[in-house]
Write a protein that holds these residues in place. Sequence first.
Motif, PDB file in Angstrom:
ATOM      1  N   ALA A 167       0.729  -1.202   0.023  1.00 37.90           N
ATOM      2  CA  ALA A 167      -0.123  -0.071  -0.023  1.00 37.90           C
ATOM      3  C   ALA A 167       0.883   1.259  -0.174  1.00 37.90           C
ATOM      4  CB  ALA A 167      -1.069   0.009   1.294  1.00 37.90           C
ATOM      5  N   THR A 168       2.078   1.392   0.881  1.00 37.83           N
ATOM      6  CA  THR A 168       2.790   2.431   0.982  1.00 37.83           C
ATOM      7  C   THR A 168       3.499   2.700  -0.533  1.00 37.83           C
ATOM      8  OG1 THR A 168       4.264   1.157   1.892  1.00 37.83           O
ATOM      9  CG2 THR A 168       3.071   2.526   3.260  1.00 37.83           C
TER      10      THR A 168
ATOM     11  N   GLN B  18      -6.421  -0.248   9.857  1.00 34.24           N
ATOM     12  CA  GLN B  18      -6.393   1.157  10.094  1.00 34.24           C
ATOM     13  C   GLN B  18      -4.798   1.654  10.047  1.00 34.24           C
ATOM     14  OE1 GLN B  18      -7.566   2.369  13.948  1.00 34.24           O
ATOM     15  NE2 GLN B  18      -7.338   4.707  13.587  1.00 34.24           N
ATOM     16  N   ARG B  19      -3.885   0.722  10.424  1.00 31.91           N
ATOM     17  CA  ARG B  19      -2.618   0.934  10.405  1.00 31.91           C
ATOM     18  C   ARG B  19      -1.952   1.121   8.671  1.00 31.91           C
ATOM     19  NH1 ARG B  19      -2.330  -2.098  15.241  1.00 31.91           N
ATOM     20  NH2 ARG B  19      -2.201  -3.869  13.965  1.00 31.91           N
ATOM     21  N   VAL B  20      -2.558   0.111   8.075  1.00 29.67           N
ATOM     22  CA  VAL B  20      -2.164   0.003   6.802  1.00 29.67           C
ATOM     23  C   VAL B  20      -2.836   1.230   6.084  1.00 29.67           C
ATOM     24  CG1 VAL B  20      -2.426  -1.307   4.621  1.00 29.67           C
ATOM     25  CG2 VAL B  20      -2.000  -2.787   6.758  1.00 29.67           C
ATOM     26  N   LEU B  21      -3.791   1.607   6.186  1.00 29.18           N
ATOM     27  CA  LEU B  21      -4.332   2.575   5.146  1.00 29.18           C
ATOM     28  C   LEU B  21      -4.061   3.931   5.884  1.00 29.18           C
ATOM     29  CD1 LEU B  21      -8.103   1.659   5.064  1.00 29.18           C
ATOM     30  CD2 LEU B  21      -6.466   1.516   3.582  1.00 29.18           C
ATOM     31  N   THR B  22      -3.466   4.089   7.156  1.00 33.64           N
ATOM     32  CA  THR B  22      -2.778   5.436   7.600  1.00 33.64           C
ATOM     33  C   THR B  22      -1.363   5.619   7.084  1.00 33.64           C
ATOM     34  OG1 THR B  22      -3.944   5.208   9.920  1.00 33.64           O
ATOM     35  CG2 THR B  22      -2.001   6.442   9.866  1.00 33.64           C
ATOM     36  N   ALA B  23      -0.800   4.457   7.091  1.00 29.03           N
ATOM     37  CA  ALA B  23       0.636   4.320   6.391  1.00 29.03           C
ATOM     38  C   ALA B  23       0.313   4.744   4.864  1.00 29.03           C
ATOM     39  CB  ALA B  23       1.306   3.273   6.221  1.00 29.03           C
ATOM     40  N   ALA B  24      -0.706   4.548   4.226  1.00 30.61           N
ATOM     41  CA  ALA B  24      -0.789   4.630   2.698  1.00 30.61           C
ATOM     42  C   ALA B  24      -1.437   6.375   2.640  1.00 30.61           C
ATOM     43  CB  ALA B  24      -2.082   3.876   2.142  1.00 30.61           C
TER      44      ALA B  24
ATOM     45  N   HIS C 174       8.620   6.798 -16.677  1.00 34.61           N
ATOM     46  CA  HIS C 174       8.112   6.421 -17.864  1.00 34.61           C
ATOM     47  C   HIS C 174       7.020   7.243 -18.419  1.00 34.61           C
ATOM     48  CE1 HIS C 174      10.063   2.758 -16.600  1.00 34.61           C
ATOM     49  NE2 HIS C 174       9.216   2.906 -15.596  1.00 34.61           N
ATOM     50  N   ALA C 175       7.397   8.333 -19.236  1.00 28.76           N
ATOM     51  CA  ALA C 175       6.554   9.369 -19.642  1.00 28.76           C
ATOM     52  C   ALA C 175       5.760   9.029 -20.746  1.00 28.76           C
ATOM     53  CB  ALA C 175       7.304  10.446 -19.911  1.00 28.76           C
ATOM     54  N   ARG C 176       5.860   7.768 -21.301  1.00 30.65           N
ATOM     55  CA  ARG C 176       4.956   7.389 -22.408  1.00 30.65           C
ATOM     56  C   ARG C 176       3.817   6.387 -21.967  1.00 30.65           C
ATOM     57  NH1 ARG C 176       6.440   8.676 -27.596  1.00 30.65           N
ATOM     58  NH2 ARG C 176       8.273   9.718 -27.943  1.00 30.65           N
ATOM     59  N   VAL C 177       3.918   5.978 -20.666  1.00 31.54           N
ATOM     60  CA  VAL C 177       2.950   4.784 -20.296  1.00 31.54           C
ATOM     61  C   VAL C 177       1.925   5.499 -19.347  1.00 31.54           C
ATOM     62  CG1 VAL C 177       2.740   2.686 -19.092  1.00 31.54           C
ATOM     63  CG2 VAL C 177       4.923   3.277 -20.448  1.00 31.54           C
ATOM     64  N   HIS C 178       0.718   5.172 -19.522  1.00 28.26           N
ATOM     65  CA  HIS C 178      -0.349   5.653 -18.589  1.00 28.26           C
ATOM     66  C   HIS C 178      -0.941   4.448 -17.970  1.00 28.26           C
ATOM     67  CE1 HIS C 178      -0.420   9.709 -20.547  1.00 28.26           C
ATOM     68  NE2 HIS C 178      -0.203   9.166 -21.576  1.00 28.26           N
ATOM     69  N   VAL C 179      -0.985   4.729 -16.621  1.00 28.76           N
ATOM     70  CA  VAL C 179      -1.409   3.565 -15.585  1.00 28.76           C
ATOM     71  C   VAL C 179      -2.393   3.999 -14.437  1.00 28.76           C
ATOM     72  CG1 VAL C 179      -0.513   1.816 -14.000  1.00 28.76           C
ATOM     73  CG2 VAL C 179       1.064   2.620 -15.753  1.00 28.76           C
ATOM     74  N   PRO C 180      -3.397   3.439 -14.491  1.00 31.11           N
ATOM     75  CA  PRO C 180      -4.570   3.720 -13.481  1.00 31.11           C
ATOM     76  C   PRO C 180      -3.719   3.638 -12.099  1.00 31.11           C
ATOM     77  CG  PRO C 180      -5.075   2.021 -14.405  1.00 31.11           C
ATOM     78  CD  PRO C 180      -3.813   1.918 -15.183  1.00 31.11           C
ATOM     79  N   SER C 181      -4.338   4.425 -11.066  1.00 33.83           N
ATOM     80  CA  SER C 181      -3.883   4.331  -9.695  1.00 33.83           C
ATOM     81  C   SER C 181      -4.918   3.303  -8.931  1.00 33.83           C
ATOM     82  CB  SER C 181      -3.800   5.598  -8.959  1.00 33.83           C
ATOM     83  OG  SER C 181      -5.040   6.169  -8.896  1.00 33.83           O
ATOM     84  N   VAL C 182      -4.430   2.769  -7.719  1.00 30.67           N
ATOM     85  CA  VAL C 182      -5.295   2.046  -6.845  1.00 30.67           C
ATOM     86  C   VAL C 182      -6.253   3.094  -6.098  1.00 30.67           C
ATOM     87  CG1 VAL C 182      -5.604   0.561  -5.166  1.00 30.67           C
ATOM     88  CG2 VAL C 182      -3.526   0.269  -6.821  1.00 30.67           C
ATOM     89  N   ALA C 183      -7.620   2.734  -6.392  1.00 36.09           N
ATOM     90  CA  ALA C 183      -8.447   3.648  -5.519  1.00 36.09           C
ATOM     91  C   ALA C 183      -8.543   3.416  -4.172  1.00 36.09           C
ATOM     92  CB  ALA C 183      -9.860   3.574  -6.221  1.00 36.09           C
ATOM     93  N   LEU C 184      -8.753   4.411  -3.367  1.00 35.01           N
ATOM     94  CA  LEU C 184      -9.010   4.354  -1.641  1.00 35.01           C
ATOM     95  C   LEU C 184     -10.251   3.514  -1.586  1.00 35.01           C
ATOM     96  CD1 LEU C 184      -8.012   4.589   1.233  1.00 35.01           C
ATOM     97  CD2 LEU C 184      -9.331   6.957   1.176  1.00 35.01           C
ATOM     98  N   ALA C 185     -11.093   3.864  -2.181  1.00 35.15           N
ATOM     99  CA  ALA C 185     -12.546   3.364  -2.287  1.00 35.15           C
ATOM    100  C   ALA C 185     -12.532   1.792  -2.296  1.00 35.15           C
ATOM    101  CB  ALA C 185     -13.309   3.787  -3.295  1.00 35.15           C
ATOM    102  N   ASP C 186     -11.567   1.298  -3.221  1.00 38.06           N
ATOM    103  CA  ASP C 186     -11.540   0.022  -3.351  1.00 38.06           C
ATOM    104  C   ASP C 186     -10.664  -0.765  -2.177  1.00 38.06           C
ATOM    105  OD1 ASP C 186     -12.506  -0.186  -5.882  1.00 38.06           O
ATOM    106  OD2 ASP C 186     -10.758   0.194  -7.007  1.00 38.06           O
ATOM    107  N   LEU C 187      -9.881  -0.112  -1.569  1.00 36.25           N
ATOM    108  CA  LEU C 187      -9.017  -0.649  -0.273  1.00 36.25           C
ATOM    109  C   LEU C 187      -9.984  -0.792   0.777  1.00 36.25           C
ATOM    110  CD1 LEU C 187      -5.538   1.304  -0.783  1.00 36.25           C
ATOM    111  CD2 LEU C 187      -6.157  -1.046  -1.555  1.00 36.25           C
ATOM    112  N   VAL C 188     -10.850   0.204   0.997  1.00 38.51           N
ATOM    113  CA  VAL C 188     -11.423   0.446   2.123  1.00 38.51           C
ATOM    114  C   VAL C 188     -12.794  -0.804   1.869  1.00 38.51           C
ATOM    115  CG1 VAL C 188     -13.402   1.786   3.409  1.00 38.51           C
ATOM    116  CG2 VAL C 188     -11.332   2.635   2.564  1.00 38.51           C
TER     117      VAL C 188
END
Length: 417
Positions: free
Chosen positions: A179-180, A310-316, A327-341
């Motif tokens: 997560a971090t 709580q500790r994991v999400l706090t660290a994140a 890598h300026a030519r590669v587009h990558v989606p991020s991990v949404a906090l809503a999914d982690l929760v």
Amino acid sequence: MDASGWRLAFVRLTRRLWFRLAAFAVGAVAVALLAGAAGSWPTSVVPVDLGQGSVQTLLQILATSMLAVTTFSLTVMVSVYASAASVSTPRATQLLVEDQTSQHALATFLGAFVYSIVGIAALSTGYYGEDGRIVLYAGTLVVIALVVITLLRWIQHLVGFGRMADVLDRVERAACDAATEAARRPHLGGLPPVPVPATAWAVEAAVAGVVTRIDLQALSTVAERCGGRVHVLVRAGAAVARGEALARVERGGEDEHGGAVRRAFLVERHRTYDQDPRLGMVALGEIGSRALSPSTNDPGTAIEALNAIQRVLTAALTTAPDGETAHARVHVPSVALADLVEDGVRPIARDGAALVEVGLRVQRVLGGLLHVAGDEDAAVLREASRRAERRAAAGLSDPGDVALVGQAAARARGEAA
């Protein structure tokens, strides 16, 4: 395979139990046989005739005891794996299998057994001279010392190995690391997603499975060669079907670059923790959910799982992105906090809706996270609080308990009770 691919393969190889066992066994054979190649210096240093019988007796004792200890240790490890899978979650088993202390202990015991067997066989053929027996005797004493030290560490390790607290700590560490790292490099060193041009062609998965790793360097190389951009559509942890799109590439063509892009996505049978922060949250949620099953009825473990979440999400939430774009030519989606929760909190809030202590802890965990969250993340946490409050209101039978959870939810969201 590029450098990062070889590095990943080597790391995974060293985590396997058989690798360390094989390394120790080969080392034991080498030490036992090299003792016969000793020169004349051992008799000058130790002018004592040890005799062939004294060395052979020690080796026979060592061989007999190490066979029993190795069998016992292997039985204990298999029992711990089965117990952890049944009382916590099968997702934690891979972390127990990779435990370095267990692997080191088993490898040491097996190596000592192989060393003694090879030594006995060589002695029976007259392979060692007087100098060789002295070296073999000294090596046997060193092996015995290593076995004793390892056995003491192993016994101490078994006190907590595979217990619920140990499993929770291991899953929390793995989840926190992933997560971090996802918070530090939300796009794996690439750029955020942008609208994909209609002309971009799709790279489809060749097999069905789970994406466990994405090689951004390989994708960046392809993008530079074709003079366009690569749009990653899935993250590590995503289940893909054969023929499902993994990425879309601007310019170039399937025949020229499709294989390289497809190889950048490692698709395997099972999820791993390395690039998948959601797996750690799923495992923590499963531990808490299983503890709340009628057959287990252990709200305390569910609360411990919530504390770990709580500790994991706090660290994140408190990890700042490094801002570096490798890598300026590669587009990558991020991990949404809503999914982690949802992965971590929702199973416990759902299965613990009829328990006031679990409902209160859920609200306190979400309230604690709101103290360190930004505006966008705070909206996600407030919505999770409302959903958990509705579940508790529907599951609790006592109006006083419902009121307690409602007050805790209001405090968590910073609203008037």
